[in-house]
Design an enzyme around this catalytic site. Structure first.
Site, PDB file in Angstrom:
ATOM      1  N   ASP A  51     -21.855   3.160   7.172  1.00 28.00           N
ATOM      2  CA  ASP A  51     -20.689   4.029   7.263  1.00 28.00           C
ATOM      3  C   ASP A  51     -21.060   5.415   7.765  1.00 28.00           C
ATOM      4  OD1 ASP A  51     -18.930   2.105   6.273  1.00 28.00           O
ATOM      5  OD2 ASP A  51     -19.323   2.667   4.195  1.00 28.00           O
ATOM      6  N   TYR A 109     -31.650  -0.931   0.141  1.00 32.73           N
ATOM      7  CA  TYR A 109     -31.142   0.435   0.263  1.00 32.73           C
ATOM      8  C   TYR A 109     -31.799   1.333  -0.781  1.00 32.73           C
ATOM      9  CZ  TYR A 109     -27.208  -0.969   3.283  1.00 32.73           C
ATOM     10  OH  TYR A 109     -26.432  -1.424   4.318  1.00 32.73           O
TER      11      TYR A 109
END
Length: 263
Positions: A51, A109
């Site tokens: 994003d 992540y």
């Protein structure tokens, strides 16, 4: 021929990975640079679309081309035409059955929190500032409840388009390093905003606003409105994508910044 790339980028200046009309994206810059080097139109496929504001040290992409160049020539050439906030870290020719997204077996992540009364003037775009003491041990304890195969509906974005919310999380760790708290998480795949929503939930537990057992309730209720807020994007990094060893992709330090692979 099919070629894979390892890509690193600072997501703060881009409207996410995916090419969009009228806004600047990482994909757009990369495809434009590749098109110039290959001297033919190039379109890329990535392992995971990030994003706006989200960074990567371990993004992987692939593309098709008829252009023949040594790996080093691809790397140096592409970087010549990229902005300073995007860098190709490696290039490798891969077999036709390699797919950056579908061949991946896991994504990893890391989310970095700067836990201090005052915000950072240097790392503002690379960490998320959260004031008020956070109990990282409580956060870690709560996070362990997420390990395994679960329905993560409480942690998916409202507009998430995934057909199923079931994901398998192989590990999640929360560790403090001075004023920094790092959340390290790996799963077979992630839902839209999943890491940021988990982070917002763990922060509420770290602030002792919610008990550790809250995570059990959220997994049971499967309701996004019951979980924590969506954490800001600037502390989030895609650091590694796992593929079968048969593809023999290069292995570099995950980072970001000062973080060791086995921190």
């Amino acid at each position: 021929m099919r070629i894979a790339l390892g890509v690193e980028y600072d997501g703060a200046r881009f409207h996410g990975w995916q090419r969009q009309n009228e806004v600047i994206s990482v994909q757009q810059h990369l495809e434009e640079a590749l098109t110039r080097i290959a001297n033919e139109p190039i379109r890329v496929v990535c392992a995971g679309r990030t994003d706006a504001g989200v960074h990567a040290t371990g993004q992987v992409v692939h593309f098709e081309t008829t252009s023949q160049r040594p790996d080093r020539a691809w790397t140096l050439g592409i970087n010549t035409y990229l902005p300073d906030t995007i860098s190709v870290r490696w290039v490798k020719a891969v077999p036709e059955d390699f797919h950056a997204r579908f061949s991946a077996t896991a994504r990893r992540y890391r989310y970095i929190i700067y836990n201090n009364t005052l915000r950072s003037g240097i790392l503002a775009n690379g960490v998320t500032h959260i004031y008020g003491d956070l109990d990282h041990e409580l956060m870690h304890e709560a996070a362990q409840k997420l390990v395994g195969k679960h329905d993560f509906s409480s942690f998916r974005a409202v507009n998430c388009q995934a057909k199923t919310a079931t994901r398998t999380m192989s590990h999640i760790r929360v560790k403090r390093m001075g004023d920094y708290i790092v959340i390290d998480v790996q799963a077979n795949a992630f839902l839209h905003h999943m890491v940021r929503n988990i982070t917002g939930t763990l922060v509420a537990i770290g602030h002792k606003e919610k008990p550790v057992e809250w995570v059990d309730e959220l997994l049971e209720v499967k309701d996004r409105t019951k979980a924590g807020i969506t954490a800001l994007p600037n502390g989030l990094y895609l650091v590694h994508v796992t593929y079968p060893e048969t593809f023999a992709l290069p292995k570099l330090k995950m980072g970001p910044l000062f973080l060791a692979d086995d921190f």
